[in-house]
Design a protein around this motif. Sequence first.
Motif, PDB file in Angstrom:
ATOM      1  N   SER A  41      -5.559  99.283   4.406  1.00 48.88           N
ATOM      2  CA  SER A  41      -5.518  98.419   3.424  1.00 48.88           C
ATOM      3  C   SER A  41      -4.110  97.920   3.382  1.00 48.88           C
ATOM      4  O   SER A  41      -3.471  96.905   3.237  1.00 48.88           O
ATOM      5  CB  SER A  41      -6.177  98.601   2.058  1.00 48.88           C
ATOM      6  OG  SER A  41      -7.767  98.786   2.529  1.00 48.88           O
ATOM      7  N   THR A  42      -3.331  98.990   2.967  1.00 45.74           N
ATOM      8  CA  THR A  42      -2.109  98.785   2.698  1.00 45.74           C
ATOM      9  C   THR A  42      -1.121  98.528   3.845  1.00 45.74           C
ATOM     10  O   THR A  42      -0.177  97.809   3.854  1.00 45.74           O
ATOM     11  CB  THR A  42      -1.368  99.929   1.862  1.00 45.74           C
ATOM     12  OG1 THR A  42      -2.252 100.660   0.631  1.00 45.74           O
ATOM     13  CG2 THR A  42      -0.003  99.819   1.411  1.00 45.74           C
TER      14      THR A  42
ATOM     15  N   GLY B 109      -5.289  95.035  -9.046  1.00 49.11           N
ATOM     16  CA  GLY B 109      -6.520  94.828  -9.503  1.00 49.11           C
ATOM     17  C   GLY B 109      -7.689  95.833  -8.883  1.00 49.11           C
ATOM     18  O   GLY B 109      -8.759  95.837  -9.301  1.00 49.11           O
ATOM     19  N   VAL B 110      -7.166  96.404  -7.784  1.00 46.52           N
ATOM     20  CA  VAL B 110      -8.225  97.348  -7.150  1.00 46.52           C
ATOM     21  C   VAL B 110      -7.711  98.747  -7.090  1.00 46.52           C
ATOM     22  O   VAL B 110      -8.124  99.757  -7.903  1.00 46.52           O
ATOM     23  CB  VAL B 110      -8.678  96.838  -5.690  1.00 46.52           C
ATOM     24  CG1 VAL B 110      -9.454  97.669  -4.873  1.00 46.52           C
ATOM     25  CG2 VAL B 110      -9.159  95.466  -5.704  1.00 46.52           C
TER      26      VAL B 110
ATOM     27  N   ASP C 199     -19.846  97.838  -1.622  1.00 44.74           N
ATOM     28  CA  ASP C 199     -19.854  96.352  -1.387  1.00 44.74           C
ATOM     29  C   ASP C 199     -18.416  95.439  -1.801  1.00 44.74           C
ATOM     30  O   ASP C 199     -18.140  94.674  -1.067  1.00 44.74           O
ATOM     31  CB  ASP C 199     -21.164  95.778  -1.536  1.00 44.74           C
ATOM     32  CG  ASP C 199     -22.171  96.418  -0.917  1.00 44.74           C
ATOM     33  OD1 ASP C 199     -22.233  96.974   0.040  1.00 44.74           O
ATOM     34  OD2 ASP C 199     -23.419  96.111  -1.468  1.00 44.74           O
ATOM     35  N   GLU C 200     -18.297  95.844  -3.095  1.00 46.46           N
ATOM     36  CA  GLU C 200     -17.259  95.229  -3.857  1.00 46.46           C
ATOM     37  C   GLU C 200     -16.117  95.415  -2.928  1.00 46.46           C
ATOM     38  O   GLU C 200     -14.905  94.641  -2.877  1.00 46.46           O
ATOM     39  CB  GLU C 200     -17.006  95.078  -4.968  1.00 46.46           C
ATOM     40  CG  GLU C 200     -18.310  94.423  -5.990  1.00 46.46           C
ATOM     41  CD  GLU C 200     -19.472  95.262  -5.957  1.00 46.46           C
ATOM     42  OE1 GLU C 200     -20.436  95.116  -6.852  1.00 46.46           O
ATOM     43  OE2 GLU C 200     -19.933  96.385  -5.400  1.00 46.46           O
ATOM     44  N   LEU C 201     -15.596  96.871  -2.941  1.00 48.26           N
ATOM     45  CA  LEU C 201     -14.398  97.302  -2.357  1.00 48.26           C
ATOM     46  C   LEU C 201     -14.207  97.074  -1.073  1.00 48.26           C
ATOM     47  O   LEU C 201     -12.929  96.443  -0.305  1.00 48.26           O
ATOM     48  CB  LEU C 201     -14.478  98.614  -2.430  1.00 48.26           C
ATOM     49  CG  LEU C 201     -14.309  99.324  -3.961  1.00 48.26           C
ATOM     50  CD1 LEU C 201     -14.457 100.773  -3.814  1.00 48.26           C
ATOM     51  CD2 LEU C 201     -12.897  99.054  -4.550  1.00 48.26           C
ATOM     52  N   GLN C 202     -15.335  96.877   0.103  1.00 52.64           N
ATOM     53  CA  GLN C 202     -15.278  96.418   1.097  1.00 52.64           C
ATOM     54  C   GLN C 202     -14.981  94.671   1.439  1.00 52.64           C
ATOM     55  O   GLN C 202     -14.189  94.418   2.247  1.00 52.64           O
ATOM     56  CB  GLN C 202     -16.650  96.603   1.959  1.00 52.64           C
ATOM     57  CG  GLN C 202     -16.689  98.116   2.210  1.00 52.64           C
ATOM     58  CD  GLN C 202     -18.106  98.449   3.044  1.00 52.64           C
ATOM     59  OE1 GLN C 202     -18.884  97.673   3.405  1.00 52.64           O
ATOM     60  NE2 GLN C 202     -17.936  99.519   3.932  1.00 52.64           N
ATOM     61  N   HIS C 203     -15.396  93.931   0.550  1.00 48.62           N
ATOM     62  CA  HIS C 203     -15.530  92.615   0.387  1.00 48.62           C
ATOM     63  C   HIS C 203     -13.736  92.468   0.226  1.00 48.62           C
ATOM     64  O   HIS C 203     -12.950  91.512   0.818  1.00 48.62           O
ATOM     65  CB  HIS C 203     -16.156  91.986  -0.654  1.00 48.62           C
ATOM     66  CG  HIS C 203     -15.861  90.356  -0.669  1.00 48.62           C
ATOM     67  ND1 HIS C 203     -16.201  89.590   0.300  1.00 48.62           N
ATOM     68  CD2 HIS C 203     -15.379  89.739  -1.610  1.00 48.62           C
ATOM     69  CE1 HIS C 203     -15.920  88.616   0.083  1.00 48.62           C
ATOM     70  NE2 HIS C 203     -15.446  88.455  -1.083  1.00 48.62           N
TER      71      HIS C 203
ATOM     72  N   LEU D 284     -11.269  90.605   2.649  1.00 45.08           N
ATOM     73  CA  LEU D 284     -10.351  89.507   2.078  1.00 45.08           C
ATOM     74  C   LEU D 284      -9.000  89.638   2.416  1.00 45.08           C
ATOM     75  O   LEU D 284      -8.440  88.528   2.779  1.00 45.08           O
ATOM     76  CB  LEU D 284     -10.734  89.214   0.676  1.00 45.08           C
ATOM     77  CG  LEU D 284     -11.630  88.266   0.252  1.00 45.08           C
ATOM     78  CD1 LEU D 284     -11.899  88.235  -1.312  1.00 45.08           C
ATOM     79  CD2 LEU D 284     -11.609  87.003   0.528  1.00 45.08           C
ATOM     80  N   ASN D 285      -8.435  90.716   1.984  1.00 47.20           N
ATOM     81  CA  ASN D 285      -7.106  90.983   2.102  1.00 47.20           C
ATOM     82  C   ASN D 285      -6.756  90.940   3.854  1.00 47.20           C
ATOM     83  O   ASN D 285      -5.482  90.555   4.089  1.00 47.20           O
ATOM     84  CB  ASN D 285      -6.676  92.516   1.826  1.00 47.20           C
ATOM     85  CG  ASN D 285      -5.144  92.884   1.991  1.00 47.20           C
ATOM     86  OD1 ASN D 285      -4.299  92.192   1.552  1.00 47.20           O
ATOM     87  ND2 ASN D 285      -4.927  93.966   2.348  1.00 47.20           N
TER      88      ASN D 285
END
Length: 540
Positions: free
Chosen positions: A374-375, A405-406, A427-431, A435-436
């Motif tokens: 992600s980074t 935020g995460v 699910d929220e973390l994958q979303h 998004l990123n």
Amino acid sequence: MDASRPAHDVVIMGGGLAGLTLALQLRQSFSDIDVVVLERRTHPVPHATHKVGESSVEIGAHYFDTVLGLKPHLHGAQLRKFGFRFFFSEGRRDIDQVTEIGASRYLSVPSYQIDRGIFENYLAEEAGRQGVRFIDHATVRRIDLADDPRGTHRIEWSQGGQTHPASSRWLVDACGRAGLLKRKLGLEQANAHDCNAVWFRIGERIAIDDWSDDPHWRTRCQPQSRWLSTNHLVGAGYWVWLIPLASGSHSVGIVADPRLHPLERLDSFDKAMQWLQAWQPRLYDALDGKRHLLQDFAYLRNFSYGCKQVFSGQRWALTGDAGLFLDPFYSPGSDFIAMANTYICDLVGRDRAGHALAARAQLYDQIYHSFYESTLALYTDQYPLFGDPEVLPVKVIWDYSYYWGVLAQIFFQKRLTDLVLLGSLRDELQHCQHLNIAAQAFFRDWSAVSHRRNSAVLLDQAALPWFAELNRSLSDTLDDDAFKHRLRQSVDRLTSLAGEMLARATGDHPGLDGGALSALLARATAPAGSPPEPLLFAAG
């Protein structure tokens, strides 16, 4: 000091920032643990030591000052950082006439500019005071990993011409780019981020606040201490860092995409100065009379890399640059040290309690690598847009929002090893991750058509109430339900921010295709209610 007793609990190969902080964390977590640190260099090391990684951000800073309890040293012997600051100053000497991104005042949660020489000398002394066996001028010559879960790892190390055997239940590689375990186990892994860096230290302050006589420009930051920021002088395909050190030196680095700025034009001090004269002439002016104060010069080609595995149920691990390295643009190095060391301490503790490790080590490795991926997306193929005064400010706000935020919420709230809770937010973390990735692609597309207007304005992050509050919120203490609510708020905020970005860009450029970002937003559930005010800076 003799480290040849039959078996130690943990041997750490490498006594730099990653290895010494891990040793301290282990001793603070387990008062009876036997930890040995083997460091190749002779201590004490010079101040302004020849290392990158001087600028910390919130996770790393919190790890140092709160988790490890090093706040007295950081407040007394290091510099409090005045956040990140960006100037679109390519080819310009009139820094007061370009777009500046930064905060006009300090935000709530501190970070630090760290003189690595001062800090690592202190860490070695503190480790000794806390019962760590620190052995400097020691070179690891041989590694034999245990074949079975009950066996011990064995190494040989030399010092002053004598060879010493040692064995340990845990073996941790913290030796930086030497990557002893990585090379032995064939764990090297390239990534798609190809950039180079050169850097040097000058033995005097670079007073960026004096680069303009305009009283309005000088006073729009309080304190009038822009020099305490990690200052980024940005242009298409590169950025230049300016980082002050407590020893009085200033660190200068040029990080560039070789497709636009080849290393061969930068790989000596004279070449770097010629390059600055062309691309960042105001910095060249500040340095030209200080050539005699040059303390060192170094460069790295293709500095970013991954690692196939960093944690093992076979009781070995890698931390710091011995594992993976991203990019210095947002200074994530100490963050990833903090997270790796936290995972290693947890695994050591579970091993000491007699628990099986294999499944948990594998999950920690997967989570850690997801943070890495992600980074990494923040940097890969993004350097061409760094000189865009319209798109980069939006990207910076997005990247902060994703980080604070995460990832930072997970670390500050001590949920890094809580697999049940993180699983409930999968699910929220994958979303957020999807998004990123889509947002980063959208920034590239947007920049390709951007007008690149470079107005003489401070885009003041401290003047965005939601942004300042997001930073402050890292200091909250949350129970499980409140933490889940916080993460879901972050999903809503990122969704709203993405929608606002998309609307602004397509308003200026109706033919711009939102691509994957539009598709994700079309499927997303609209956040409850509307933001009380826009999330972005006002359009120029």
